[in-house]
Structure formats: structure tokens, C-alpha cells
Design an enzyme around this catalytic site. Sequence first.
Site, PDB file in Angstrom:
ATOM      1  N   ASP A  10     -10.370  34.796   7.205  1.00 25.24           N
ATOM      2  CA  ASP A  10      -9.518  33.671   7.000  1.00 25.24           C
ATOM      3  C   ASP A  10      -8.171  34.682   6.404  1.00 25.24           C
ATOM      4  O   ASP A  10      -8.328  35.830   6.326  1.00 25.24           O
ATOM      5  CB  ASP A  10      -9.823  33.062   5.644  1.00 25.24           C
ATOM      6  CG  ASP A  10      -8.555  32.204   4.929  1.00 25.24           C
ATOM      7  OD1 ASP A  10      -8.060  31.347   5.892  1.00 25.24           O
ATOM      8  OD2 ASP A  10      -8.470  32.414   3.896  1.00 25.24           O
ATOM      9  N   LEU A  11      -6.904  33.909   6.753  1.00 25.25           N
ATOM     10  CA  LEU A  11      -5.858  34.608   6.421  1.00 25.25           C
ATOM     11  C   LEU A  11      -5.096  34.421   5.196  1.00 25.25           C
ATOM     12  O   LEU A  11      -5.491  35.638   4.232  1.00 25.25           O
ATOM     13  CB  LEU A  11      -4.538  34.332   7.464  1.00 25.25           C
ATOM     14  CG  LEU A  11      -4.809  34.645   9.107  1.00 25.25           C
ATOM     15  CD1 LEU A  11      -3.877  34.253  10.030  1.00 25.25           C
ATOM     16  CD2 LEU A  11      -4.893  36.422   8.987  1.00 25.25           C
ATOM     17  N   ASP A  12      -4.616  33.460   4.895  1.00 27.87           N
ATOM     18  CA  ASP A  12      -3.955  33.374   3.822  1.00 27.87           C
ATOM     19  C   ASP A  12      -5.001  33.288   2.326  1.00 27.87           C
ATOM     20  O   ASP A  12      -5.820  32.335   2.513  1.00 27.87           O
ATOM     21  CB  ASP A  12      -3.077  31.814   3.705  1.00 27.87           C
ATOM     22  CG  ASP A  12      -2.045  31.853   4.719  1.00 27.87           C
ATOM     23  OD1 ASP A  12      -0.907  32.634   4.457  1.00 27.87           O
ATOM     24  OD2 ASP A  12      -2.383  31.515   5.768  1.00 27.87           O
ATOM     25  N   THR A  44      -8.631  30.909  10.784  1.00 29.25           N
ATOM     26  CA  THR A  44      -7.253  30.380  10.125  1.00 29.25           C
ATOM     27  C   THR A  44      -7.174  28.897  10.363  1.00 29.25           C
ATOM     28  O   THR A  44      -7.510  28.386  11.389  1.00 29.25           O
ATOM     29  CB  THR A  44      -6.202  31.276  10.308  1.00 29.25           C
ATOM     30  OG1 THR A  44      -5.184  30.771   9.341  1.00 29.25           O
ATOM     31  CG2 THR A  44      -5.889  31.352  11.847  1.00 29.25           C
ATOM     32  N   GLY A  45      -6.448  28.167   9.403  1.00 26.49           N
ATOM     33  CA  GLY A  45      -5.785  27.086   9.678  1.00 26.49           C
ATOM     34  C   GLY A  45      -4.449  27.297  10.259  1.00 26.49           C
ATOM     35  O   GLY A  45      -4.160  26.059  10.816  1.00 26.49           O
ATOM     36  N   LYS A 196     -14.307  25.625  10.635  1.00 29.40           N
ATOM     37  CA  LYS A 196     -14.260  26.858  11.054  1.00 29.40           C
ATOM     38  C   LYS A 196     -15.591  27.411  11.379  1.00 29.40           C
ATOM     39  O   LYS A 196     -15.883  28.170  12.211  1.00 29.40           O
ATOM     40  CB  LYS A 196     -13.821  27.833   9.907  1.00 29.40           C
ATOM     41  CG  LYS A 196     -12.339  27.504   9.554  1.00 29.40           C
ATOM     42  CD  LYS A 196     -12.031  28.667   8.496  1.00 29.40           C
ATOM     43  CE  LYS A 196     -10.532  28.664   8.183  1.00 29.40           C
ATOM     44  NZ  LYS A 196      -9.962  29.492   7.405  1.00 29.40           N
ATOM     45  N   ASP A 219     -11.366  31.625   0.771  1.00 27.64           N
ATOM     46  CA  ASP A 219     -10.863  31.129  -0.627  1.00 27.64           C
ATOM     47  C   ASP A 219     -10.613  29.722  -0.974  1.00 27.64           C
ATOM     48  O   ASP A 219     -10.313  29.552  -1.917  1.00 27.64           O
ATOM     49  CB  ASP A 219      -9.444  31.902  -0.985  1.00 27.64           C
ATOM     50  CG  ASP A 219      -8.332  31.595  -0.008  1.00 27.64           C
ATOM     51  OD1 ASP A 219      -8.391  31.205   1.355  1.00 27.64           O
ATOM     52  OD2 ASP A 219      -7.225  31.323  -0.845  1.00 27.64           O
ATOM     53  N   ASN A 222     -11.134  24.805   3.043  1.00 24.16           N
ATOM     54  CA  ASN A 222     -11.062  24.775   4.529  1.00 24.16           C
ATOM     55  C   ASN A 222     -12.174  25.818   5.028  1.00 24.16           C
ATOM     56  O   ASN A 222     -12.359  25.919   6.203  1.00 24.16           O
ATOM     57  CB  ASN A 222      -9.770  24.659   5.368  1.00 24.16           C
ATOM     58  CG  ASN A 222      -9.111  26.190   5.041  1.00 24.16           C
ATOM     59  OD1 ASN A 222      -9.182  26.763   4.057  1.00 24.16           O
ATOM     60  ND2 ASN A 222      -8.308  26.539   6.143  1.00 24.16           N
TER      61      ASN A 222
END
Length: 269
Positions: A10-12, A44-45, A196, A219, A222
Site C-alpha cells: 500500500d502507498l499512503d 493502492t486506492g 485489493k 494501514d 481498504n
Amino acid sequence: MTDKHLICLDLDGTLLTDDKTISSFTKQILTQLKQDGHEVIISTGRPYRASEIYYQELGLDAPIINFNGAFIHHPSDDTFKAVHTPLDLNIARDIFRQVENLNIQNIIAEVKDHVYFHYHDELLFQGFNMGDPVVKSGDLSISLQEGPTSILIQAEEEYVPAIREHLSAVYAEQIEHRRWGAPYPVIELVRKDINKAVGIQYVSEYLDIKQKNIIAFGDEDNDFEMIEYAGIGVAMDNAIQALKEKADVMTLSNNDDGIGVFLADYFNL
């Protein structure tokens, strides 16, 4: 040689520190694992246009999962069978028509890397212009001519529970909806059964990597399905409590090289 693993990021709040950068240590560890024959992907979203910078920075050569699984493609391999699972256009238009009844401030529809605003909003636009997208404003029930990859609903905090209740009551069979946190407090809608985990299953089968050899980091809510699906689901120290309870293991926060530290230990680097 350790079995080939698929490492899903995941990114953020996960790969990215709070200032939206990838730390040098974590980047070094991911580079080493790629050189050792493991696969690293972003899940990622975000749309691709807002994640491409990190894809390029890590030197990835693999599929990428965007919009929480609603769009899966391989940026450098045209032979990869991309998957785009948009919302039904008629359902989207039905939602657009309810803006005033539901106390909705604005709706943003995204079709891959094109952005459609119901009402023009300069401040909100600044958050969605990464990657220089095609942007249009105007009544979405008219301007949007194809099913959107995702819909984002902006509303005052006090109206959010009622909006989500309405979405669940009316569209339970057609959509999934989730809440985003700061800096963009919106409700995100994607097609039913898209998440995901759907994306990483598709990619792992394409790469012929067993489920038990998938390591996923996240985190937020999602990331629930991805963390549960992965052979090893890792929650960041800064993750929401509900995700920590679903994860197999925890690592340090996104600001403390949580990904790099966990992987260096796991693979004895």
C-alpha cells in the site's frame, strides 16, 4: 534459494512516510529483494497517474493495482491482460441525481486517469491533479458517458453516516463504500466485491506465486481483504486498530522504515 515471494505495498501510510516519500533504507531493501528474484508490486486506492512516480522510483517491472483493485494493468507490458471493473453507469447516474437530497457537497467520478467534478472546486482539484489528468466539471448525470472506476463523495462530517446508511440500504448489491481519512475526507465507492485481495490474487496467479508466499503491508480499512488474503499480512504500527487485529504480524510505522525493517529481518538481509 528462498521461494519466490510477492511483496504487496500500500502507498499512503505504509510505503510512504508522512511527507509522501520512500525512505532510502526501505528502497534499498526492496531493490535487493527484486535483484534476488522476488516480485514487488504497489496495491493502492490511488489512480495510476498518482502512483506512477513511486512505481518509477522503485524501478518496478510488474503489474500495478489501482483504485483498490478496480483497475489492474502492467505499465510496460502490453501483453498483460488488464482488468478494469467500473461501476454500472446507470447506478452511478442514480447516485449523482441525489446530491441535494443527501446533503452532498460534491461528487468526483474517476474513469481510469480522467477526473470528472460535479461542481468545480479549486481546492479539491489541487488534490486530484497529480499526473496531469484530463479534468471536466459539470452535472455528472449528463457529462459522464461511461461507468466510472470509482466515485468519491464529499460531505460535511455530520452527514456522512446518513449518506453511508443510504448507500448500504439502496445499493448493497451493487457497490462497496469506504471512508477516507485526512487530507481528503470522502466516501469512496467502487463496484461490489472489488478490493485489493481480488487484485493481488489476479497478479499472483499471473506471476505464478503461491498464496502462502504473498507478503502484504497496509494501514487502513481498504487493506482489510488484502491483509487477510496474503500468506503474511503485516500491519504498520500506525495502522487502525481493526487492521492490526486482522494482521498476522505488526511492524514499525511508515515513518520508521516498517516495511524495510520487516523484510530485512524476514529475508535475513
